[in-house]
Design an enzyme around this catalytic site. Structure first.
Site, PDB file in Angstrom:
ATOM      1  N   CYS A  85       0.846  -1.202   0.000  1.00  7.35           N
ATOM      2  CA  CYS A  85       0.000   0.000   0.000  1.00  7.35           C
ATOM      3  C   CYS A  85       0.878   1.248   0.000  1.00  7.35           C
ATOM      4  CB  CYS A  85      -0.989  -0.050   1.157  1.00  7.35           C
ATOM      5  SG  CYS A  85      -2.323   1.153   1.009  1.00  7.35           S
ATOM      6  N   HIS A 188      -3.787  -5.118   0.271  1.00  3.27           N
ATOM      7  CA  HIS A 188      -3.249  -5.600   1.555  1.00  3.27           C
ATOM      8  C   HIS A 188      -3.303  -7.130   1.611  1.00  3.27           C
ATOM      9  CE1 HIS A 188      -2.787  -1.765   3.645  1.00  3.27           C
ATOM     10  NE2 HIS A 188      -3.801  -1.370   2.906  1.00  3.27           N
ATOM     11  N   GLU A 190      -1.948  -9.005   3.692  1.00  2.12           N
ATOM     12  CA  GLU A 190      -2.037  -9.433   5.102  1.00  2.12           C
ATOM     13  C   GLU A 190      -3.477  -9.450   5.589  1.00  2.12           C
ATOM     14  OE1 GLU A 190      -1.141  -6.518   4.052  1.00  2.12           O
ATOM     15  OE2 GLU A 190      -1.759  -4.900   5.391  1.00  2.12           O
TER      16      GLU A 190
END
Lengths: 210, 289
Positions: A85, A188, A190
């Protein structure tokens, strides 16, 4: 699945560091939180996370004297790095987020505000599909729908040679880039469930072969 | 194309996930980690964790509970409740939140939105707005867990919050909270039409069809619910199947796809199958509401 890697996660005060640590630890990695330049060399690969404003991110990187060490590790020594990001955006030459700011200039390109509007509301928040323009080790095994979580109002305009994947949100948005050992993701991983973890696992595999 | 998000709102009270009814009655559900794990497995798109103890008692955010929930969460997590200053925001983000949510604090001092957005970026700031319907039929923003009237119009406050740096609006109808009557669609439409940032509808979902109405009639960018996810096994999968059957573009992870299956009027899945071992075809509600 790759495991037992040491991953250096750069802490420059920007946002969801813990989420990134959780994801890599879930994949079996040992994580090193680096706040100082000398800590960047303690792992197999570097991750530059980031949620926040571009100018503030660059200010903190300067303040913590991380820019020189990052350049040495990534550009001179070719250590694999993944920017997530804002962590990808700061790899560009510049950004016009809240004023004009200079970036790390690892990627030829600049960050600008997306057009947005009532239909394509900004921030661009949520799960969107990737269109892979160039197959890369990051996408190995990610068959079927490649849908990942995005959350941003600014996007990267860069040299087409860097682009691995884009997504659509009223405009074509650069979603994944690569320049040699440098990888960047606008979304993202994650926080993108199994697909995101698989993609991070692929980055670890790549880093393991360097 | 961007998928329409389905968001689960977990209400945290004294460290436990609870069901909330009209901001007055609370029924315990369980530990945060367990609730988060189930929702992840069922393919939820996002989780909002609201610590109502922190709000009402003026405590700092419960970072221990946040970290516990975040550790098993692989979708974005927004955390709210008790955030008083930028240091609280930092504590919440360090515990594993991706975004934070501010309500009473932003109402008391709207400049707080700008201050937090300058550090964490607009996309991390969710302004939560609790609304009650007044006796004259109009709407009013309420603060402090619904206990304090503000005199503010929801659309006007949403516009101001966005102008000051809010990246999303989480819009909750206090009257509909726990009612199972569906969203207050007029309210959702009012606020969705007032701002250009994503608006998340919350409060009142009693059937999965209510989620469809929130998007179609309310114009919500994303739909959130709390209690309904606790009533049924596989609730997220069922909710998404209903949304998908209505033509809404939702993310359906590969793990379980229920499209084409029939539902009864209460949103229960009718599992229709021909099983050689069990003989003739049968209809059965596998999830009771």
């Amino acid at each position: 699945m790759t495991n037992a890697k040491d991953i250096v996660i750069v802490d420059y005060g920007m946002g969801n560091l813990r989420s990134v640590v959780n994801a890599f630890e879930h994949l079996g990695c040992r994580t090193v939180i680096a706040r100082r330049g000398e800590e960047l060399d303690q792992g197999d690969a570097i991750v530059l996370p980031g949620v926040g404003a571009f100018g503030e991110a660059m200010r903190v990187l300067h303040e913590r004297d991380l820019i020189g060490p990052l350049n040495r590790a990534v550009i001179e020594r070719g250590r694999p790095i993944l920017g997530i990001c804002l962590g990808m955006q700061v790899m560009a030459e510049s950004s016009d987020e809240l004023g004009e700011h200079r970036g790390l200039a690892w990627l030829s390109g600049r960050v600008r505000r997306m057009s947005g509007g009532r239909v394509h509301r900004l921030p661009h928040v949520g799960w969107n599909a990737l269109m892979v323009t160039r197959e890369a080790p990051l996408f190995t095994g990610l068959d079927g729908e490649r849908v990942f979580y995005f959350n941003h109002s600014y996007s990267l305009d860069c040299d087409a040679g860097h682009v691995l994947a884009t997504t659509e949100y009223g405009e074509t948005v650069v979603a994944a880039v690569r320049a040699g050992n440098i990888f960047g993701l606008q979304f993202h991983p994650e926080r993108s469930q199994q697909g995101g973890l698989a993609l991070l696992g692929n980055f670890l595999d790549y880093a393991g072969h360097c | 194309m961007l998928r329409t998000r389905l968001i689960a709102c977990l209400v945290l009270r004294d460290g436990l996930i609870v069901q909330s009814v009209g901001f007055r009655r609370y029924l315990p559900i369980g530990k945060p980690r367990i609730a988060v794990e189930f929702l992840n497995r069922w393919g939820i798109d996002e989780i909002v964790l609201l610590d109502i103890t922190a709000t009402v008692q003026g405590r700092n955010p419960n970072t221990e509970a946040i970290a516990e929930a975040a550790g098993s969460c692989f979708v974005p997590m927004t955390v709210g409740g008790g955030i008083q200053d930028v240091a609280d925001v930092e504590a919440v983000m360090r515990s594993g939140a991706d975004k934070f949510c501010t309500n009473s604090r932003a109402l008391r001092e709207p400049a707080f939105i700008t201050e937090a957005a300058a550090v964490y970026g607009q996309q991390s700031v969710v302004v939560s707005i609790d609304v009650r319907r007044r006796q004259d039929g109009g709407y009013e923003v309420v603060a402090d867990g619904g206990n304090r009237r503000t005199g503010l119009d929801p659309a006007a406050w949403a516009r101001e919050a966005v102008a000051r740096g809010a990246g999303e609006v989480l819009l909750n109808s206090v009257d509909r909270d726990g009612s199972k009557l569906g969203y207050d669609l007029e309210l959702v439409r009012l606020v969705s039409d007032a701002v250009d940032v994503p608006v998340i509808a919350l409060g009142g979902v009693g059937r999965f069809r209510d989620l469809v109405d929130g998007v179609r009639e309310g114009g919500a960018t994303a739909v959130a619910a709390a209690n309904i996810f606790h009533y049924t096994e596989h609730s997220v999968i069922l909710a998404k199947a209903v949304m998908r059957d209505a033509g809404i573009n939702v993310r359906v992870p590969a793990a379980a796809r229920y499209e084409g299956r029939p539902f009864d009027q209460r949103g229960r899945l009718l599992a229709h199958w021909q099983d050689e071992a069990q003989g003739p075809a049968q209809d059965m509600a596998v999830a009771s509401a």
